[in-house]
Design a protein around this motif. Structure first.
Motif, PDB file in Angstrom:
ATOM      1  N   ILE A  10       0.636  -0.997  -0.040  1.00 52.28           N
ATOM      2  CA  ILE A  10       0.108   0.023   0.115  1.00 52.28           C
ATOM      3  C   ILE A  10       0.919   1.195   0.290  1.00 52.28           C
ATOM      4  N   GLY A  11       2.093   1.119   0.733  1.00 52.25           N
ATOM      5  CA  GLY A  11       2.654   2.437   1.036  1.00 52.25           C
ATOM      6  C   GLY A  11       3.294   2.719  -0.446  1.00 52.25           C
ATOM      7  N   ALA A  12       3.989   1.661  -1.164  1.00 51.51           N
ATOM      8  CA  ALA A  12       4.432   1.894  -2.540  1.00 51.51           C
ATOM      9  C   ALA A  12       3.455   2.396  -3.444  1.00 51.51           C
ATOM     10  N   GLN A  13       2.316   1.829  -3.470  1.00 50.48           N
ATOM     11  CA  GLN A  13       1.177   2.345  -4.285  1.00 50.48           C
ATOM     12  C   GLN A  13       1.075   3.760  -4.079  1.00 50.48           C
ATOM     13  N   VAL A  14       0.674   4.360  -2.728  1.00 46.16           N
ATOM     14  CA  VAL A  14       0.368   5.479  -2.599  1.00 46.16           C
ATOM     15  C   VAL A  14       1.818   6.641  -2.954  1.00 46.16           C
ATOM     16  N   ALA A  15       2.824   6.008  -2.614  1.00 46.57           N
ATOM     17  CA  ALA A  15       4.080   6.912  -3.037  1.00 46.57           C
ATOM     18  C   ALA A  15       4.079   7.103  -4.733  1.00 46.57           C
ATOM     19  N   LEU A  16       3.798   6.025  -5.382  1.00 48.80           N
ATOM     20  CA  LEU A  16       3.791   6.050  -6.718  1.00 48.80           C
ATOM     21  C   LEU A  16       2.691   6.875  -7.321  1.00 48.80           C
ATOM     22  N   GLN A  17       1.520   6.863  -6.796  1.00 43.69           N
ATOM     23  CA  GLN A  17       0.515   7.806  -7.269  1.00 43.69           C
ATOM     24  C   GLN A  17       1.013   9.238  -7.166  1.00 43.69           C
ATOM     25  N   SER A  18       1.369   9.593  -6.089  1.00 43.02           N
ATOM     26  CA  SER A  18       1.914  11.038  -5.734  1.00 43.02           C
ATOM     27  C   SER A  18       2.971  11.174  -6.445  1.00 43.02           C
ATOM     28  N   LEU A  19       3.971  10.500  -6.938  1.00 37.39           N
ATOM     29  CA  LEU A  19       5.123  10.734  -7.550  1.00 37.39           C
ATOM     30  C   LEU A  19       4.374  11.045  -9.245  1.00 37.39           C
ATOM     31  N   ASN A  20       3.571  10.209  -9.558  1.00 38.28           N
ATOM     32  CA  ASN A  20       3.095  10.299 -10.858  1.00 38.28           C
ATOM     33  C   ASN A  20       2.304  11.737 -11.052  1.00 38.28           C
ATOM     34  N   ARG A  21       1.657  11.958  -9.958  1.00 33.09           N
ATOM     35  CA  ARG A  21       1.055  13.186 -10.100  1.00 33.09           C
ATOM     36  C   ARG A  21       1.921  14.456 -10.146  1.00 33.09           C
ATOM     37  N   THR A  22       3.085  14.282  -9.482  1.00 26.16           N
ATOM     38  CA  THR A  22       4.020  15.396  -9.370  1.00 26.16           C
ATOM     39  C   THR A  22       4.906  15.430 -10.708  1.00 26.16           C
ATOM     40  N   ASN A  23       5.067  14.417 -11.307  1.00 27.21           N
ATOM     41  CA  ASN A  23       5.595  14.202 -12.766  1.00 27.21           C
ATOM     42  C   ASN A  23       4.749  14.774 -13.443  1.00 27.21           C
ATOM     43  N   GLU A  24       3.332  14.595 -13.632  1.00 28.39           N
ATOM     44  CA  GLU A  24       2.368  15.189 -14.653  1.00 28.39           C
ATOM     45  C   GLU A  24       2.503  16.997 -14.578  1.00 28.39           C
ATOM     46  N   ALA A  25       2.418  17.417 -13.050  1.00 24.30           N
ATOM     47  CA  ALA A  25       2.577  18.877 -12.905  1.00 24.30           C
ATOM     48  C   ALA A  25       3.764  19.272 -13.334  1.00 24.30           C
ATOM     49  N   LEU A  26       4.862  18.698 -13.383  1.00 23.92           N
ATOM     50  CA  LEU A  26       6.263  18.932 -13.494  1.00 23.92           C
ATOM     51  C   LEU A  26       6.167  19.207 -15.237  1.00 23.92           C
ATOM     52  N   ALA A  27       5.618  18.113 -15.717  1.00 26.21           N
ATOM     53  CA  ALA A  27       5.527  18.337 -17.234  1.00 26.21           C
ATOM     54  C   ALA A  27       4.786  19.312 -17.874  1.00 26.21           C
ATOM     55  N   VAL A  28       3.724  19.616 -17.319  1.00 25.07           N
ATOM     56  CA  VAL A  28       3.118  20.874 -17.574  1.00 25.07           C
ATOM     57  C   VAL A  28       3.805  22.075 -17.325  1.00 25.07           C
ATOM     58  N   THR A  29       4.349  22.450 -16.201  1.00 24.66           N
ATOM     59  CA  THR A  29       5.102  23.640 -15.793  1.00 24.66           C
ATOM     60  C   THR A  29       6.450  23.580 -16.761  1.00 24.66           C
ATOM     61  N   THR A  35       7.810  27.062 -23.592  1.00 25.20           N
ATOM     62  CA  THR A  35       7.215  27.644 -24.884  1.00 25.20           C
ATOM     63  C   THR A  35       6.843  29.207 -24.656  1.00 25.20           C
ATOM     64  N   GLY A  36       6.724  29.584 -23.263  1.00 24.16           N
ATOM     65  CA  GLY A  36       6.439  30.843 -22.707  1.00 24.16           C
ATOM     66  C   GLY A  36       5.104  30.818 -22.762  1.00 24.16           C
ATOM     67  N   TYR A  37       4.152  29.865 -23.044  1.00 26.10           N
ATOM     68  CA  TYR A  37       2.779  29.967 -23.256  1.00 26.10           C
ATOM     69  C   TYR A  37       1.950  29.174 -21.999  1.00 26.10           C
ATOM     70  N   ARG A  38       1.019  29.805 -21.450  1.00 29.87           N
ATOM     71  CA  ARG A  38       0.085  28.852 -20.389  1.00 29.87           C
ATOM     72  C   ARG A  38      -0.655  28.053 -21.298  1.00 29.87           C
ATOM     73  N   VAL A  39      -1.188  28.448 -22.452  1.00 29.61           N
ATOM     74  CA  VAL A  39      -1.950  27.614 -23.315  1.00 29.61           C
ATOM     75  C   VAL A  39      -1.146  27.665 -24.900  1.00 29.61           C
ATOM     76  N   SER A  40      -0.598  26.453 -25.118  1.00 27.86           N
ATOM     77  CA  SER A  40       0.380  26.242 -26.358  1.00 27.86           C
ATOM     78  C   SER A  40      -0.311  25.559 -27.512  1.00 27.86           C
ATOM     79  N   ASP A  41      -1.415  24.789 -26.775  1.00 30.81           N
ATOM     80  CA  ASP A  41      -2.307  23.891 -28.302  1.00 30.81           C
ATOM     81  C   ASP A  41      -3.614  23.751 -27.302  1.00 30.81           C
ATOM     82  N   ALA A  42      -4.332  23.061 -28.072  1.00 29.77           N
ATOM     83  CA  ALA A  42      -5.733  22.704 -27.672  1.00 29.77           C
ATOM     84  C   ALA A  42      -5.763  21.886 -26.511  1.00 29.77           C
ATOM     85  N   LYS A  43      -4.740  20.940 -26.007  1.00 29.30           N
ATOM     86  CA  LYS A  43      -4.660  20.116 -25.110  1.00 29.30           C
ATOM     87  C   LYS A  43      -4.410  20.871 -23.757  1.00 29.30           C
ATOM     88  N   ASP A  44      -4.117  21.901 -23.688  1.00 32.41           N
ATOM     89  CA  ASP A  44      -3.772  22.912 -22.469  1.00 32.41           C
ATOM     90  C   ASP A  44      -5.257  23.448 -22.201  1.00 32.41           C
TER      91      ASP A  44
END
Length: 278
Positions: A10-29, A35-44
């Motif tokens: 359970i601990g590893a699953q929680v840690a993995l979920q938290s790390l995935n969310r961090t990686n997703e937020a990091l990719a967005v940032t 790019t310098g854009y908050r919205v650079s394409d339709a996916k944003d």
């Protein structure tokens, strides 16, 4: 519920979920920073991106309209330059006509003044013929000579603004030199040839001068509108790089901590082995 299991960590699953969310937020940032854009394409942000594309189209349209009006402004400037010279020459022609209206002139004197008049008349014809810009002119209605009305786009909606050409060869050029004093006096009368042609020159100067002023004002307005559109577009889609930079550093630290937490959680089942050691 079992808490000590080698099958479910359970601990590893929680840690993995938290790390995935961090990686997703990091990719967005990282995307925003790169790019310098908050919205650079339709996916944003699909709605914001659609609005941005519409604004970009308006900007492109206004830019093209100003470029076209700039070209027409060149035609107008050339036309006005020619008309100014025509107007100046008409002043000289009037002086010669006044002399030709004098009945005391000798035959030789009249001939000389007539030659001077014809020379000035030829200058007027040349000024009109030479008032061209990139093959176009507003001082003839003959399309074969590059003349005729000119319609130019004035905004991003391609709304047309039309400049009406004049037939300069017939309406702006005085008649041939008068043969006697009476003919010269008639040309200077209120409805005479010279007065009619001078009035036409003044009308053309006024008309094309007003056209030039309008185009300059329209181009100035378009530039101000372009600035406003670009400012609005920036507010809609540009990223706040100072904010994103600070966020990037925080997320990088969270990523490192998340990776360490996941490693620790993955090692927890190893502790169960100690229960089976003698």
């Amino acid at each position: 519920m079992a808490t000590n299991s080698v099958n479910t960590n359970i601990g590893a699953q929680v840690a993995l979920q938290s790390l995935n969310r961090t990686n997703e937020a990091l990719a967005v940032t990282q995307k925003r920073v790169s790019t310098g854009y908050r919205v650079s394409d339709a996916k944003d942000d699909g709605a914001a991106f659609a609005v941005a594309q519409a604004v970009r189209a308006d900007i492109a349209g206004l830019t093209s309209a100003n470029e076209q009006m700039g070209s027409v402004q060149g035609i107008l400037d050339t036309t006005l330059a020619g008309l100014n010279k025509v107007s100046d020459t008409m002043t000289d022609i009037r002086g010669v006509l006044v002399k030709l209206a004098d009945g005391t002139l000798s035959s030789s004197q009249r001939t000389q003044y007539q030659a001077q008049y014809d020379s000035l008349r030829t200058q007027v014809q040349n000024y009109i013929a030479d008032a061209t810009y990139n093959g176009r002119t507003l001082l003839t209605t003959a399309s074969a000579s590059g003349g005729g009305d000119i319609a130019t786009t004035r905004n991003e909606q391609a709304t047309l603004y039309t400049l009406t050409a004049v037939e300069g060869a017939s309406s702006l050029v005085v008649a041939a030199a008068p043969t006697d004093a009476a003919a010269a006096a008639s040309a200077l009368a209120s409805s005479g040839d010279f007065v009619t042609k001078m009035s036409a020159v003044n009308t053309a100067l006024n008309t094309f001068g007003s056209n030039s002023t309008y185009l300059e004002a329209q181009m100035s307005y378009n530039k101000e509108k372009l600035d406003a559109l670009e400012t609005g577009l920036g507010s809609l889609i540009d990223a706040d790089l100072a904010k994103e930079s600070a966020k990037l550093q925080a997320l990088q630290i969270r990523q490192q901590l998340g990776t360490q937490a996941l490693g620790i959680a993955n090692q927890s089942p190893q502790g169960l082995l100690s229960l089976f050691r003698g």
